[in-house]
Design an enzyme around this catalytic site. Structure first.
Site, PDB file in Angstrom:
ATOM      1  N   SER A 188      53.681  29.549  61.257  1.00  0.00           N
ATOM      2  CA  SER A 188      53.221  29.078  59.931  1.00  0.00           C
ATOM      3  C   SER A 188      51.646  29.558  59.784  1.00  0.00           C
ATOM      4  O   SER A 188      51.153  30.617  59.882  1.00  0.00           O
ATOM      5  CB  SER A 188      53.307  27.764  59.390  1.00  0.00           C
ATOM      6  OG  SER A 188      53.153  27.435  58.357  1.00  0.00           O
TER       7      SER A 188
ATOM      8  N   ASP B 102      62.255  30.587  52.287  1.00  0.00           N
ATOM      9  CA  ASP B 102      61.117  29.889  52.783  1.00  0.00           C
ATOM     10  C   ASP B 102      60.469  29.633  51.614  1.00  0.00           C
ATOM     11  O   ASP B 102      59.814  30.831  51.131  1.00  0.00           O
ATOM     12  CB  ASP B 102      60.558  30.539  53.878  1.00  0.00           C
ATOM     13  CG  ASP B 102      59.373  29.948  54.657  1.00  0.00           C
ATOM     14  OD1 ASP B 102      58.948  28.944  53.830  1.00  0.00           O
ATOM     15  OD2 ASP B 102      59.189  30.234  55.832  1.00  0.00           O
TER      16      ASP B 102
ATOM     17  N   HIS C  68      61.623  26.555  57.845  1.00  0.00           N
ATOM     18  CA  HIS C  68      60.515  26.940  57.951  1.00  0.00           C
ATOM     19  C   HIS C  68      59.698  26.012  59.229  1.00  0.00           C
ATOM     20  O   HIS C  68      59.081  26.377  60.054  1.00  0.00           O
ATOM     21  CB  HIS C  68      59.598  26.616  56.709  1.00  0.00           C
ATOM     22  CG  HIS C  68      57.971  26.826  56.966  1.00  0.00           C
ATOM     23  ND1 HIS C  68      57.329  28.483  56.630  1.00  0.00           N
ATOM     24  CD2 HIS C  68      56.968  26.223  57.419  1.00  0.00           C
ATOM     25  CE1 HIS C  68      56.329  28.434  56.769  1.00  0.00           C
ATOM     26  NE2 HIS C  68      55.865  27.041  57.288  1.00  0.00           N
TER      27      HIS C  68
END
EC number: 3.1.1.13
Length: 322
Positions: A134, A268, A297
């Site tokens: 991320s 996502d 995610h």
């Protein structure tokens, strides 16, 4: 070390850039800073977390990865600065007169925090595989840009939030909350912080009840989110992400393309599929993959082992060439 841990796991709380930092180290190597040690591994796998950047979320992942790599290389995860509840007797910020970093809890500070950690804790002769998740992917690209001397063998960027965060479906929802209303969230967290640990764990279980199999270490780690200091640092960093992660750094990607593996999710809402389509078009020679397994995610909540085993497979060729 707890007896049920299947592999050696070493846990430390340290100050890095003056901020409390939680480090989990998988494997028998605890100190990689001394050049003269004959037993230094040739490679360190370092995990750069998403946000919240609590090391505990990656506990199962680093253990599975360490085993998937036949226990040959250390696998470490370093929390973001201030994204941990320090043990009693340790403050969130080191009590010194030296101001190490202007804004260590901000996005720029978190990049410098990781570079500083490597400088102080890892010998320059050790090659690195950076595995980022991320916002950790943005941090990793920044690290590669700022410290080209790092011996990065590979960077694996999982569900990469490296562009247009505020414009993503989730970003549109969260930006007003993070940038204008985040202080309102502190009061309920403060009140909840007084609850007994068992009640906090039950609340976390309730919040994650939709998942078929939730990783137990995610539940214990999430209890840290009832700390006001910890949540304040998490939300502050998130508010900066919305403002600062705007344009994809195509220059750095181009310069390091052969070292990068991108892994995008389907559905996502932080990095939607059109971001994948566009980067794939801009870098047709890049190793840019789209998840076909339906992983979320926040894969650490329920798919750590699956992700670790995929990564071990992807890197097989690199490791045989070492």
């Amino acid at each position: 070390m707890r007896s049920e841990e299947p592999v050696p796991l070493h846990e430390e709380f340290i100050y890095c850039c003056g901020a409390a930092t939680h480090v989990l180290k998988c494997g028998p190597w605890k100190d990689l800073s001394k050049d003269e040690s004959k037993n230094l591994p040739r490679l360190l796998f370092m995990i750069i977390p998403g946000n919240p950047g609590l090391a505990g979320y990656y506990r199962t992942f680093i253990q599975a990865l360490y085993c998937g790599l036949n226990q040959q290389y250390p696998v470490w995860v370093v929390s973001h600065a201030g994204h941990c509840k320090p043990p009693s007797g340790m403050e969130m910020i080191e009590d010194t007169d030296i101001k190490e970093l202007e804004d260590v809890f901000g996005l720029n500070g978190q990049v410098e925090h990781k570079l500083n950690f490597l400088k102080k804790n890892v010998s320059k002769n050790i090659k690195l595989v950076l595995i980022a998740h991320s916002i950790g992917c943005y941090i990793t690209l920044e690290m590669m840009k700022r410290a080209s001397e790092l011996q990065v063998l590979r960077s694996v960027l999982l569900f990469p939030t490296i562009e247009r965060m505020a414009q993503s479906p989730q970003g549109k929802l969260m930006t007003p909350l993070l940038c204008k209303l985040r202080y309102i969230l502190y009061m309920p967290v403060y009140l909840l912080s007084f609850l007994p640990e068992g009640v906090k764990a039950s609340l976390v279980r309730f919040a994650l009840r939709g998942m078929k199999t939730c990783d137990e270490s995610s539940i214990t780690t999430s209890v840290n989110l009832f700390s006001v200091d910890c949540i304040a640092n998490i939300l502050y960093m998130a508010s900066q992400e919305m403002m600062k992660v705007v344009e994809r750094d195509s220059t750095t990607i181009k310069q390091n393309l052969k070292k990068l593996i991108f892994y995008y999710g389907i559905g996502d809402s932080w990095c939607p599929q059109n971001y994948y389509d566009e980067i794939k078009m801009d870098f047709p020679d890049g190793d840019i993959r789209l998840c076909e397994k339906g992983l979320r995610h926040a894969f650490v909540l329920d798919a750590s082992k699956e992700m670790a085993s995929m990564i071990a497979d992807w890197l097989q060729d690199d490791l045989t060439k070492l």
